[in-house]
Design an enzyme around this catalytic site. Sequence first.
Site, mmCIF file in Angstrom:
data_model
loop_
_atom_site.group_PDB
_atom_site.id
_atom_site.type_symbol
_atom_site.label_atom_id
_atom_site.label_comp_id
_atom_site.label_asym_id
_atom_site.label_seq_id
_atom_site.Cartn_x
_atom_site.Cartn_y
_atom_site.Cartn_z
ATOM 1 N N LYS A 196 0.298 4.305 -4.003
ATOM 2 C CA LYS A 196 0.050 5.366 -3.030
ATOM 3 C C LYS A 196 1.242 6.308 -2.891
ATOM 4 O O LYS A 196 1.053 7.516 -2.717
ATOM 5 C CB LYS A 196 -0.323 4.789 -1.667
ATOM 6 C CG LYS A 196 0.733 3.945 -1.004
ATOM 7 C CD LYS A 196 0.241 3.392 0.322
ATOM 8 C CE LYS A 196 1.259 2.498 0.980
ATOM 9 N NZ LYS A 196 2.529 3.188 1.282
ATOM 10 N N THR A 197 2.478 5.789 -2.974
ATOM 11 C CA THR A 197 3.641 6.677 -2.884
ATOM 12 C C THR A 197 3.657 7.653 -4.053
ATOM 13 O O THR A 197 3.942 8.837 -3.886
ATOM 14 C CB THR A 197 4.941 5.860 -2.849
ATOM 15 O OG1 THR A 197 4.902 4.960 -1.734
ATOM 16 C CG2 THR A 197 6.147 6.774 -2.700
ATOM 17 N N ASP A 205 1.444 9.008 5.271
ATOM 18 C CA ASP A 205 1.422 7.699 4.636
ATOM 19 C C ASP A 205 1.149 6.630 5.699
ATOM 20 O O ASP A 205 1.469 6.813 6.875
ATOM 21 C CB ASP A 205 2.774 7.434 3.961
ATOM 22 C CG ASP A 205 2.734 6.232 3.045
ATOM 23 O OD1 ASP A 205 1.626 5.752 2.734
ATOM 24 O OD2 ASP A 205 3.817 5.767 2.643
ATOM 25 N N GLU A 206 0.553 5.512 5.288
ATOM 26 C CA GLU A 206 0.267 4.380 6.199
ATOM 27 C C GLU A 206 -0.531 4.846 7.428
ATOM 28 O O GLU A 206 -0.215 4.511 8.566
ATOM 29 C CB GLU A 206 1.576 3.707 6.645
ATOM 30 C CG GLU A 206 2.478 3.270 5.518
ATOM 31 C CD GLU A 206 1.964 2.043 4.769
ATOM 32 O OE1 GLU A 206 0.821 1.628 5.028
ATOM 33 O OE2 GLU A 206 2.700 1.520 3.921
ATOM 34 N N GLN A 252 -4.757 -3.320 5.709
ATOM 35 C CA GLN A 252 -3.356 -3.612 6.003
ATOM 36 C C GLN A 252 -2.958 -3.133 7.411
ATOM 37 O O GLN A 252 -1.779 -2.914 7.682
ATOM 38 C CB GLN A 252 -2.442 -2.975 4.958
ATOM 39 C CG GLN A 252 -2.660 -3.524 3.550
ATOM 40 C CD GLN A 252 -1.613 -3.032 2.569
ATOM 41 O OE1 GLN A 252 -0.454 -3.403 2.619
ATOM 42 N NE2 GLN A 252 -2.038 -2.172 1.654
ATOM 43 N N ARG A 311 1.993 -9.292 -1.387
ATOM 44 C CA ARG A 311 3.400 -8.992 -1.691
ATOM 45 C C ARG A 311 3.806 -9.626 -3.018
ATOM 46 O O ARG A 311 4.833 -9.264 -3.601
ATOM 47 C CB ARG A 311 4.349 -9.526 -0.602
ATOM 48 C CG ARG A 311 4.139 -9.011 0.821
ATOM 49 C CD ARG A 311 4.066 -7.517 0.889
ATOM 50 N NE ARG A 311 2.688 -7.079 0.842
ATOM 51 C CZ ARG A 311 2.300 -5.843 0.571
ATOM 52 N NH1 ARG A 311 3.209 -4.924 0.284
ATOM 53 N NH2 ARG A 311 1.029 -5.500 0.569
#
Length: 742
Positions: free
Chosen positions: A29-30, A213-214, A244, A598
Amino acid sequence: MVQLNEAQEKVVTAPDGPVLVLAGAGSGKTRVIVERMAWLVREKNVYPRRLLALTFTNKAAGEMARRFAARLRESRTDAFIGTFHSFCLFLLRCDGTRIGLPENFVVFDDGDQLSLVKRLVREQGESAGVTPRQAMSWISRFKQSAEEPPPLPEKPRDSDRAMAVLWRRYHEELRNAGAVDFDGLLLEGLRLLRECPDVAEKWRRRFHYVLVDEYQDTNRVQYLLLKELSEGRGNIMAVGDEDQAIYSWRGADINNILDFERDFPGASVFRLEQNYRSTPSILSAANSLVSHNTRRLGKELWTARADTGPVRFVIAPTAEMEADFIADELRKGGTLSPRSVAILYRTHAQSRLIEEALRRRNIAYTVLGGVKFYNRKEVKDLVAYLRLAANGRDNEALRRILNVPSRGIGAVTRDRLEEYAAQRGIPLLDVLREADLDATLSGRAREGLTGLVSLIDELSSRVREDTVLHLVETVVDRVRYREWIEHSADTTDPGSVKNRLGVVDEFMEACREFDEREGAGKLSEFLAQLSLSSDVDFWEDEAPAAVLMTCHSAKGLEFDRVYICGMEEGLFPLAYWDDEDDADLEEERRLCYVAMTRAMNHLTLTMASRRAMYGSVKDARKCSRFVREIGMQRLQVITLEPPKKEGEETGKRGRGLVLSVDIDIASDEQAPVATGEADDTDSADSYKMGMRVRHAKWGSGTVLYVQGSGGRARIRVRFDTGVMKTLLASAAPLEILQERKR
């Protein structure tokens, strides 16, 4: 454009207008956000200064800024890339005077807020009925929701009246200090845009494209800010993952992402489902777990990576053996490499046994979430001097260093000075300016306070042209801070003196690095950066050591090997649930999903059938329902046994097979709960989301949602003290106060 997969390329080249990107864990996503910004600049000729990109940590913002500058082959760009809080700080520094904020306002961090609230709670005595932490949580919840506490009823209870007084006094003290707290940065930024249309229009003209973002972590104030900023052009791209969403306890609202298409009509929706981080086995387990949630928009992660083995589930007889198993594996694995191993747990209390096991084997480790460097006493002391130099109305900073180093000011004298300042309605520093005329002070106290005022005035006169390092050096030298540490530290522990002096040296080095980056005359920016910092921002992630942290702290990180400890009912999930649709249970499930994703190559889940919790030992602990939801066919089960005599087998392995350890993993039995039948089948109909209610025991609160119907309907309520309860509609002693306006 760098190489992108088909789904990523569609996002990067999406047409103008609102865009929602459902980006699964490890889906890049970044990269997509950076490439979208680069595409707008290169293909649509958008000036970088027209771009606003917002995220949640300074570390993430810094990484995004570096990548974007590299894509444009520049050392830096004019795009604003930062956190929500840093952006609102920027707005308020530019235009905050329009809503009555002083130019040199300071930002209170968590420690400053706690110090203030502690004093206010002490003022109220027993009538407050809450701890300072509870009061802070209560204040924060209203501010994150862009609300104020409801008006008091005609005959309020003592606790309601005490909280109302606390709210008023808290904000009076902030105004008197010329300060804004952490939540207030966002709220004041929103107020600026709403109350000053010309200011709002100025920033809309500046920022043509807003990227977030997020997005699943935004609270109501952040959502309203984004609505204001994107008004008109509507060019907002929200990138997030509802699977998330794990921060409702600090105000995040999952409905922001679930309702994006309703809130921004005509939105395009894209899904990024190819995962570049984890193996097929890890993703299969994670997908299976999160599929049990109902509040999701839906996605299925997949990967083209080769598998590296199954996800393991280790059952230990005791929590001590659970810790020893992990430590022994790390010892056998040889030298650690940076970011190779993370040991995750639901609560900080679980770390003690793991730390002890690692220490016994001389395995290097670091704990994320301990005392931050910038929260050390020595740093807070020196920063208090700088804060006073920047803003002489900052009473909290003055209280901290009034007698540091010692100036002969006792508690009685301090209280008298504060009372005098309150009576006259002036800052405490102005009272100290008259200290040389106060005959009630000792000669030492008068001399000390006069010298303190002189020092602050001198520093204040230099803040606009001097470096931060030079200001700190002046403080350390003038108040003889090093000598004070040497004389006040524990003389039986020379190491403590060395460590404390080392903190001072390290802080000066941080000041020097800041000055090199920003130049002189930037004290306000330096103080703001400290207030907006987080644990992750200061984590040195290049050290070859195992990392211990809570599952919440691990979000956004990745490791070669991940251990998730304590997979037991009542621990993970943290409480017992009888209702599988409970929103808090779904968030616990999302938290486990975040922890699992993770892992890059190896994932191990562990549990103990015997563990000490809350001061007592619990035997025959029940396996977490999350393990069953993953599916035993997806797990390699390892059952540990107590140490055997030499030559005997010490462990058994099986795939999809449970080997005896006082636990029935396959059982669907749930913890017993109270049940009841209602006589009135319409008892839940009068309760609605957002409604204000009062409970005889827990006080006033807000209805979060109502589940089911008739007598078995359950009402989820967040009480103003921060407590959340699920109540049976037919039995709960709830009084309806008012409906919440949206």
